[in-house]
Design an enzyme around this catalytic site. Structure first.
Site, PDB file in Angstrom:
ATOM      1  CD1 TRP A  94     -57.209 -29.383 -38.706  1.00  0.00           C
ATOM      2  CD2 TRP A  94     -56.149 -28.380 -40.393  1.00  0.00           C
ATOM      3  NE1 TRP A  94     -56.118 -30.145 -39.010  1.00  0.00           N
ATOM      4  CE2 TRP A  94     -55.435 -29.552 -40.051  1.00  0.00           C
ATOM      5  CE3 TRP A  94     -55.659 -27.581 -41.434  1.00  0.00           C
ATOM      6  CZ2 TRP A  94     -54.259 -29.942 -40.690  1.00  0.00           C
ATOM      7  CZ3 TRP A  94     -54.496 -27.971 -42.076  1.00  0.00           C
ATOM      8  CH2 TRP A  94     -53.806 -29.134 -41.709  1.00  0.00           C
ATOM      9  CD  GLU A 121     -67.991 -28.171 -42.348  1.00  0.00           C
ATOM     10  OE1 GLU A 121     -68.360 -27.151 -41.772  1.00  0.00           O
ATOM     11  OE2 GLU A 121     -66.967 -28.207 -43.009  1.00  0.00           O
ATOM     12  CB  ALA A 135     -65.560 -40.592 -46.756  1.00  0.00           C
TER      13      ALA A 135
END
Length: 401
Positions: free
Chosen positions: A160, A379, A382
């Site tokens: 990623w 980043e 949740a």
């Protein structure tokens, strides 16, 4: 300028920068974004325009050729760019994180070597922590760095990597050999390396391979890749900050400001979804009147606008807190969590307002519907944000015994 998502207390310079970026977004990004996204085409012309505007050096200090602006200015610019096409904001963001890491943690030699060229966009940054076998558990990375004289030999596989192909400088987190493996905490045995490479795919330097782009549901145009290190030799002077064992803390500092960026992206995408929804609701007629005159649609618009406004306010607060020199991990986590969740909900409501046309690739909302989910995981998921928020709240409100 819309009524929603206004920011009080900006300087004349900040307002001028934002006006320029908004104008660029309206003229250069929005008209071509959907076509480029459907073709999964890298937006080279847009990137060249951002270079001319100085966006790649927005927060880099003036002494290194940048504009020396604040995190707030940067976040507000990201919000505008994401309103046009979220992928473009991703191209800028990973570059910004590497520049931030250099500004905060780099040696003077490293700053002088990279920051002036990063400010112009000549050197483009990427950021690499994640690996195929782990997600949010950064402390479990297995990529290794072994000292061999004046170099380190890096081995492992990363996943990623946004801008993995187009970048020329990648900040890579590896496990190094500080302390004793059985007694040293995992996060104290990590080092960040500044890896220079050629742009492109395949073998981009001896020991380093970028296999190709990962096919994704959304977030297209920007290249997301793997990064394979097999005997990659990195000079000791390319250890970020010069000292090993500090990589985890350095990277987490970069992620913290990255969360403000992701919140800004969520705000921008939500704003665009609201714009599309409120416009379509006034054009589409059912039962003899625009659907905007039906109470059910007005309720949706009211909820959407409130979420846009709330997310923007939290994002601005998190950026200002960081700019003031205060710890902002609580505010950044809250802003990232709320903005990404609200973005998903606002986009879905705009999709519903479009009815069957929302499912058509001819309408822009279809693209936003596929882009919004990335913000729920980028980043830090949740769930990770809520964990950070919960721990920090318990620190702040601990009962004194």
């Amino acid at each position: 300028m819309s009524r929603l998502a206004q920011t009080a207390g900006l300087t004349d310079v900040q307002r001028e920068i934002l006006s320029t970026v908004r104008d660029f977004t309206d003229k250069e990004i929005l008209p071509v974004a959907t076509e480029l996204e459907h073709n999964d085409e890298y937006p080279q012309a847009i990137v060249d325009g951002l270079k001319e505007l100085g966006l790649f050096g927005l927060m880099i200090p003036e002494e290194y050729g940048g504009l020396g602006e604040s995190l707030l200015t940067y976040a507000l610019c990201v919000e505008e760019i994401a309103r046009g096409w979220m992928s473009v904001s991703g191209i800028v963001n990973t570059h910004f994180i590497v520049a931030y890491l250099l500004m905060r943690h780099g040696t003077e030699e490293q700053k002088n070597a990279f920051l002036p060229r990063m400010a112009t966009g000549e050197v483009r940054g990427a950021f690499s922590m994640s690996e195929p076998a782990l997600g949010s558990d950064v402390s479990a990375i297995t990529s290794k760095a072994v000292r061999d004289g004046e170099t380190y030999v890096l081995t492992g596989q990363k996943m990623w990597v946004t801008n993995g192909g187009t970048s020329t400088l990648v900040a890579v987190l590896c496990r190094s050999d500080e302390g004793h493996p059985e007694t040293t905490a995992p996060h104290r045995s990590m080092t960040a390396f500044l890896v220079e490479k050629e742009p492109g795919f395949g073998t981009v330097r001896p020991g380093l391979t970028i296999p190709g782009k990962i096919e994704k549901m959304g977030y297209k145009g920007v290249d997301t890749t793997e990064l394979i290190m097999d005997g990659l030799r990195i000079p000791a002077n390319r250890v970020l900050g010069g000292d090993t064992g500090r990589g985890f803390y350095q990277m987490m500092d970069g992620v913290e400001v990255g969360r403000v960026n992701v919140a800004a992206r969520g705000c921008g995408v939500a704003q665009r979804a609201f714009e599309l929804g409120v416009s379509y609701a006034q054009q589409r007629h059912t039962f003899g009147k625009p659907i905007a005159e039906h109470q059910a649609i007005q309720f949706k618009l009211a909820e959407m606008a409130t979420k846009v406004e709330a997310a923007h306010a939290m994002m601005v607060n998190a950026a200002r807190k960081k700019d003031s020199g205060e710890r902002n991990d609580l505010e950044a986590g809250m802003a990232k969590y709320l903005a990404s969740e609200y973005c998903k909900e606002v986009v879905e409501d705009a999709f519903r307002i479009h009815g069957g046309y929302g499912f058509s690739k001819e309408y822009e909302i279809e693209r936003l519907y596929r882009e919004a989910p990335m913000l729920l995981i980028g980043e830090g998921t949740a769930e990770i944000q809520k964990m950070i928020i919960g721990r920090r709240l318990l620190e702040e409100y601990r009962i004194q015994s």
